[in-house]
Scaffold this active site. Structure first.
Site, PDB file in Angstrom:
ATOM      1  CG  ASP A  19      -0.283  -0.186   2.534  1.00 59.21           C
ATOM      2  OD1 ASP A  19       0.772  -0.852   2.581  1.00 59.21           O
ATOM      3  OD2 ASP A  19      -0.800   0.330   3.536  1.00 59.21           O
ATOM      4  CD  GLU A  56       3.116  -1.216   7.697  1.00 62.70           C
ATOM      5  OE1 GLU A  56       3.310  -1.246   8.930  1.00 62.70           O
ATOM      6  OE2 GLU A  56       3.251  -0.165   7.032  1.00 62.70           O
TER       7      GLU A  56
HETATM    8 NI    NI Z   1       6.636   0.960   5.465  1.00 58.92          NI
END
Ligand code: NI
Length: 392
Positions: free
Chosen positions: A81, A139
């Site tokens: 991401d 994340e």
């Molecule tokens: Ni990172």
């Protein structure tokens, strides 16, 4: 296993990995919205042949590679991401998605793991055990994608897990590793101070939440200084303080918020309870009331001692032109911890900063960049980690 052949393939495939990285960099997607990225990864993996593919969640991808000899099941993880940041690097492959940027290097993480999958798939006949390539979504946004993937059964049957982060804050040529905690827990707290508003000229008729809040902030700053042992690592940062609108009005409430970073679970609980005691106690002493909301973020990544030892020796053997450094833990959050809590694991930090090339900006900065030479290190790390751990 013929290592020289593998390293030749790393050099040959590197150019393609850079192309993938630049394509992903141009087309970043936010956490939980990595639809195009996940499809791109899926199609690449499919083109390698020989991998068993699945989509554990809408925007994540897992590929399984079964070797022909018995051995361990080893998972390698990359995050995919990007962040809500407007890119200002001036790179020729800058983000085409306004307001979204790969400002943490997850584009490089994804492309390196793709490269490792490609090269290892070619070696299928010579492989032991099984390699599980985890392409994780989200994340950057708690509760994070890793938890969802673990809940979806991604770690079932896995023996060990490894991952890495390219770091612009570590010079290219250095690889950081350590056992125990390598990243911290990252929690947040929000405090609402309920006072009694009124006219600025008659404080005696009010309970001033701004004055009480100021003492609470001061009290919070005492927690690490006076309650946490000097050899323990912890941060309590008050980053928000809102109260009042007008010059002549004492407001009814004030809001305080901030971040907690710790490496030890016991310290985390200590700090959480101290925040509650300090806020509630100070408020009560002044006739106000404090409501504390404490939210657990990611847990610390705790590197398994035995795997860390094995990977340190792998690094020392195969990265002789790199500096292998036993680093201090970083007080940043990383949801790799969800995987390494499910099964023993190791997470390393690969240097990707370069003063001479002007690559000096920290992660999550609009000018963040990384030395693409470090991508070769990461690619090599994934492959050699898989070979080392599956054969043990
Ligand atoms: Ni990172």
């Amino acid at each position: 296993m013929d290592f020289s052949k593998i390293l030749t393939r790393v050099n040959e495939v590197y150019g393609e990995v850079i192309d993938w990285r630049r394509y992903l960099h141009e087309n970043p997607e936010l956490s939980f919205q990595e639809i195009h990225t996940a499809n791109y990864v899926y199609e690449k993996l499919e083109s390698f042949g020989g991998l068993e593919l699945s989509r554990p969640t809408e925007t994540s991808v897992v590929a399984r590679l079964k070797g022909s000899k018995p051995g361990k099941v080893v998972a390698l993880r990359a995050d995919m991401d990007a962040l809500p940041i407007t890119e200002n690097t001036g790179l020729s492959f800058s983000s085409k998605n306004a307001g979204v940027m790969h400002a943490c290097g997850h584009d490089a993480h994804t492309s390196m793991l793709l490269g490792a999958a490609k090269i290892l798939t070619e070696e299928k006949e010579n492989l032991s055990g099984e390699i599980v390539f985890i392409f994780q979504h989200a994340e950057e946004l708690p509760p994070g994608g890793a938890r969802e993937m673990v809940a979806a059964g991604v770690m079932d049957g896995v023996d060990q897990v490894a991952g890495l982060h390219l770091m612009s804050t570590i010079p290219f040529g250095t690889i950081g590793i350590r056992d125990g905690a390598i990243t911290s827990a990252s929690d947040i707290f929000e405090i609402t101070v309920q006072g009694k508003g009124g006219h600025a000229s008659t404080p005696e008729l009010t309970v001033d939440p701004v004055a009480v809040g100021a003492q609470i902030v001061s009290g919070l700053n005492h927690i690490v200084a006076r309650s946490v042992g000097p050899l323990d690592s912890a941060v309590v940062s008050v980053t928000r303080f809102h109260g009042g609108e007008a010059f002549n009005v004492i407001p009814d409430t004030a809001e305080i918020g901030g971040s907690v970073r710790v490496l030890e679970e016991s310290t985390r609980e200590l700090i959480k309870s101290r925040i509650l005691e300090v806020a509630e106690g100070i408020a009560k002493a002044h006739g106000a009331e404090a409501k504390v909301e404490y939210t657990y973020g990611y847990n610390p990544v705790i590197n398994n001692e035995e795997i860390t030892k094995e990977l340190t020796s792998m690094l020392e053997t195969h990265f002789t032109d790199r500096k292998i450094e036993w680093i201090d833990p970083m007080l940043g959050g990383e949801d790799f911890s969800a995987f390494s809590e499910a099964k023993p694991g190791c997470y390393v930090m690969i240097g990707a900063g370069n003063d001479q090339k002007g690559i000096t900006y920290p992660h999550h900065h609009p000018k963040f960049d990384l030395d693409e030479e470090a991508i070769k290190d990461g690619l090599k790390f994934h492959i050699l980690t898989a070979l080392t751990l599956t054969e043990k």
